[in-house]
Design an enzyme around this catalytic site. Structure first.
Site, PDB file in Angstrom:
ATOM      1  N   SER A  44     -84.007   7.627 -77.348  1.00  0.00           N
ATOM      2  CA  SER A  44     -83.331   6.939 -78.447  1.00  0.00           C
ATOM      3  C   SER A  44     -81.835   7.246 -78.521  1.00  0.00           C
ATOM      4  O   SER A  44     -81.087   6.479 -79.114  1.00  0.00           O
ATOM      5  CB  SER A  44     -83.991   7.268 -79.783  1.00  0.00           C
ATOM      6  OG  SER A  44     -83.685   8.574 -80.188  1.00  0.00           O
ATOM      7  N   LYS A  86     -80.187  11.853 -84.166  1.00  0.00           N
ATOM      8  CA  LYS A  86     -79.650  10.510 -84.420  1.00  0.00           C
ATOM      9  C   LYS A  86     -78.165  10.615 -84.733  1.00  0.00           C
ATOM     10  O   LYS A  86     -77.602  11.700 -84.812  1.00  0.00           O
ATOM     11  CB  LYS A  86     -80.377   9.849 -85.609  1.00  0.00           C
ATOM     12  CG  LYS A  86     -81.868   9.682 -85.433  1.00  0.00           C
ATOM     13  CD  LYS A  86     -82.223   8.716 -84.324  1.00  0.00           C
ATOM     14  CE  LYS A  86     -83.739   8.624 -84.155  1.00  0.00           C
ATOM     15  NZ  LYS A  86     -84.125   7.936 -82.951  1.00  0.00           N
TER      16      LYS A  86
END
Length: 189
Positions: A44, A86
């Site tokens: 990700s 993230k």
């Protein structure tokens, strides 16, 4: 003479136990207040971070410097409870939106210079935009909008919603392994 040796042995054992306890306390404090181990699982954050990168993230920096837009953070995922890495896109009380692959904060276009242009071009061969449209999200007083750098392969705030500051445990990642990828990933990088 024999009694003296038993006392010496007992004192030495107690000394070692004290040393072990002090080391455990120092390790706990370092992990809690200074550095948190990070093991990247999945793609990700690719190409910024890669699957199986191992490193450390800075707890103290987050506590002392706060959270800024584009910081790379370690978040406790409220859907799984796992720690994930993230990037902060939206800050408290902002309106976040993606239109035609571009980020808008409070209706103002915001450039994302950390995204890898070559990878974006490769990843969007079969779709129009690297970042799919996201309807406007208005963040609360204590909410952050976080996404992965690999927008086509990231489960993040676009699907799970915003994260509270209490769910953000650290920021910046010092990649230590593999040694060939040794580097620091922080705001804007």
């Amino acid at each position: 003479m024999r009694k003296m040796k038993k006392e010496d042995l007992l004192l030495e054992v107690l000394s070692y136990m004290r040393l072990i306890i002090v080391c455990l306390i120092v390790a706990f404090l370092l992990k809690t207040l200074v550095l948190k181990p990070v093991h990247v699982k999945g793609d990700s954050m690719y190409p910024t971070l890669q699957d199986d990168d191992i490193g450390l993230s800075n707890v103290f920096s987050m506590l002392s410097g706060g959270i800024q837009r584009f910081d790379v953070v370690v978040v406790k995922d409220h859907t799984t409870g796992n720690l994930i890495v993230k990037r902060v896109i939206g800050l408290p009380n902002e309106r976040v939106e993606y239109r035609e692959g571009k980020l808008y904060i409070d209706d103002q276009y915001v450039e994302e210079p950390f995204l890898d242009e070559a990878y974006m071009k490769e990843a969007t061969k079969e779709q129009p935009y690297f970042t799919a449209d996201v309807a406007p999200v208005v963040l609360g007083d204590d909410e952050y909008f976080v996404v992965g750098d690999n927008r086509v392969n990231s489960l993040d705030s676009r699907a799970t919603g915003p994260y509270k500051e209490s769910e953000i445990v650290s920021k910046d990642v010092y990649v230590l392994y593999p040694f060939s990828r040794f580097h620091l990933v922080m705001n804007g990088s």
